[in-house]
Design a protein around this motif. Structure first.
Motif, mmCIF file in Angstrom:
data_model
loop_
_atom_site.group_PDB
_atom_site.id
_atom_site.type_symbol
_atom_site.label_atom_id
_atom_site.label_comp_id
_atom_site.label_asym_id
_atom_site.label_seq_id
_atom_site.Cartn_x
_atom_site.Cartn_y
_atom_site.Cartn_z
ATOM 1 N N HIS A 111 0.823 -1.201 0.000
ATOM 2 C CA HIS A 111 0.000 0.000 0.000
ATOM 3 C C HIS A 111 0.860 1.255 0.000
ATOM 4 O O HIS A 111 0.505 2.263 -0.628
ATOM 5 C CB HIS A 111 -0.933 -0.018 1.218
ATOM 6 C CG HIS A 111 -1.980 -1.093 1.148
ATOM 7 N ND1 HIS A 111 -2.452 -1.755 2.255
ATOM 8 C CD2 HIS A 111 -2.625 -1.632 0.090
ATOM 9 C CE1 HIS A 111 -3.361 -2.648 1.887
ATOM 10 N NE2 HIS A 111 -3.471 -2.600 0.580
ATOM 11 N N THR A 112 1.988 1.208 0.696
ATOM 12 C CA THR A 112 2.898 2.356 0.720
ATOM 13 C C THR A 112 3.442 2.641 -0.676
ATOM 14 O O THR A 112 3.526 3.806 -1.097
ATOM 15 C CB THR A 112 4.070 2.107 1.687
ATOM 16 O OG1 THR A 112 3.557 1.888 3.004
ATOM 17 C CG2 THR A 112 5.030 3.293 1.706
ATOM 18 N N GLN A 113 3.813 1.591 -1.410
ATOM 19 C CA GLN A 113 4.337 1.767 -2.767
ATOM 20 C C GLN A 113 3.276 2.341 -3.703
ATOM 21 O O GLN A 113 3.579 3.182 -4.553
ATOM 22 C CB GLN A 113 4.851 0.428 -3.299
ATOM 23 C CG GLN A 113 6.140 -0.038 -2.627
ATOM 24 C CD GLN A 113 6.536 -1.434 -3.071
ATOM 25 O OE1 GLN A 113 5.689 -2.333 -3.191
ATOM 26 N NE2 GLN A 113 7.821 -1.635 -3.310
ATOM 27 N N ILE A 114 2.029 1.906 -3.550
ATOM 28 C CA ILE A 114 0.949 2.442 -4.378
ATOM 29 C C ILE A 114 0.720 3.917 -4.044
ATOM 30 O O ILE A 114 0.542 4.750 -4.938
ATOM 31 C CB ILE A 114 -0.347 1.629 -4.175
ATOM 32 C CG1 ILE A 114 -0.170 0.212 -4.732
ATOM 33 C CG2 ILE A 114 -1.538 2.309 -4.857
ATOM 34 C CD1 ILE A 114 -1.307 -0.734 -4.417
ATOM 35 N N PHE A 115 0.760 4.243 -2.745
ATOM 36 C CA PHE A 115 0.595 5.636 -2.323
ATOM 37 C C PHE A 115 1.699 6.512 -2.912
ATOM 38 O O PHE A 115 1.435 7.604 -3.430
ATOM 39 C CB PHE A 115 0.604 5.722 -0.799
ATOM 40 C CG PHE A 115 0.520 7.128 -0.258
ATOM 41 C CD1 PHE A 115 -0.699 7.785 -0.206
ATOM 42 C CD2 PHE A 115 1.664 7.796 0.180
ATOM 43 C CE1 PHE A 115 -0.784 9.089 0.283
ATOM 44 C CE2 PHE A 115 1.582 9.092 0.670
ATOM 45 C CZ PHE A 115 0.358 9.737 0.719
ATOM 46 N N LEU A 116 2.943 6.047 -2.843
ATOM 47 C CA LEU A 116 4.071 6.813 -3.386
ATOM 48 C C LEU A 116 3.963 6.974 -4.903
ATOM 49 O O LEU A 116 4.338 8.013 -5.449
ATOM 50 C CB LEU A 116 5.394 6.134 -3.015
ATOM 51 C CG LEU A 116 5.764 6.183 -1.522
ATOM 52 C CD1 LEU A 116 7.017 5.364 -1.254
ATOM 53 C CD2 LEU A 116 5.964 7.625 -1.061
#
Length: 301
Positions: A111-116
């Motif tokens: 989820h962090t990678q998608i947010f970034l």
């Protein structure tokens, strides 16, 4: 199965670019009337005896009464020229962010990678969004005030450049970044999360039904504006203010809070949230339809 649904095929930023442009056109047609109402509510006179509109419906009624239905599409020339490439660049930036972080297509992004990846999309789009929003807001405000200083978006952009140079055209860029970087991260994260959540076990996200795509896109749009609206209010006021009225974004914030209190940061709330669901639902549906068409017509892209 949940992890399998999060796994994506190899991302094609080029396909995202083309499909995003189509999605952007869908977003504009569905959402511009309420965007006009939002800007007019945000920038109307502060003094109680000079207030033009009591709320979103009153603004809608008075706009249609005085200017006809086309009055709701005032200032659409600038975003029409910019929204398709803007959303194309946004989806391209999102696709590129995913591609840069996805070393193995069989492994799902966190989820962090998608947010970034979504944040990267927000940075990419500012180059187009900042001047487009500056022109759009000025045209929308002049229409409500009855004083036609600019004949259209091109005239507005040219005159801004001639009078004060490129800095005037890009006035409000920092506020646009503050608005768009985190909100785009949340926007894409919400959509991807809901898309996977709504996909039944054993099925691919590409098989998601139209109502579920509309739901995921609409909710993503609402959450996006939940954090984007305060900086958007500051940006609208800063971009439409007379030169020299504000020293910077902190001064805009201080002035608004002093004159109207914290509620000023959510002016246009009703218009924004009425617009957010249908406009972004239309955007993501347009994107998914275009992407499927591209996958069929050009599978090797």
């Amino acid at each position: 199965m949940g992890q399998e649904r999060l796994a994506a095929d190899s991302v094609s930023p080029l396909k995202n670019f083309v499909a995003g442009g189509f999605g952007g056109a869908c977003l504009l047609l569905a959402g511009h009337p309420l965007d006009t109402i939002k800007v007019r509510l945000q920038t109307q006179p502060k003094a109680a005896h000079l207030v033009l509109y009591t709320g979103a419906y009153d603004c809608f009624r008075k706009t249609v009464s005085k200017e006809g239905l086309l009055g709701l599409y005032k200032g659409m020339g600038a975003p029409l020229a910019g929204v398709a490439p803007m959303m194309a660049i946004s989806f391209f930036g999102f696709g590129l962010g995913k591609q840069l972080q996805q070393t193995d297509p069989s492994q799902p992004l966190s989820h962090t990678q998608i947010f970034l990846s979504g944040c990267l999309a927000g940075i990419f789009t500012t180059v187009i969004v900042a001047p487009g929003e500056r022109v759009k807001c000025l045209l929308q405000v002049q229409a409500s005030g009855g004083e036609a200083r600019y004949s259209g978006p091109v005239d507005c952009a040219v005159r801004l450049y001639k009078e004060h140079g490129i800095r005037s055209v890009y006035k409000g860029t920092v506020l646009t970044l503050i608005r768009d970087v985190p909100s785009n991260g949340l926007y894409f994260l919400t959509y991807e999360y809901l898309k996977n959540l709504l996909t039944p076990d054993g099925q691919s996200v590409s098989q998601l039904s139209t109502p579920k795509i509309l739901l995921a896109g609409g909710v993503a749009g609402i959450l996006n504006w939940t954090i984007a609206l305060p900086p958007d209010v500051l940006k609208s006021n800063f971009q439409t203010a007379a030169d020299g009225k504000y020293r910077g974004l902190v001064d805009v914030l201080r002035t608004l809070l002093k004159e109207e209190g914290p509620r000023a940061l959510y002016k246009g709330f009703n218009a924004v949230f009425l617009r957010a669901f249908p406009a972004n639902a239309a955007c993501f549906l347009g994107f998914e339809v275009a992407l499927k068409g591209l996958n069929y017509a050009a599978p090797t892209w």
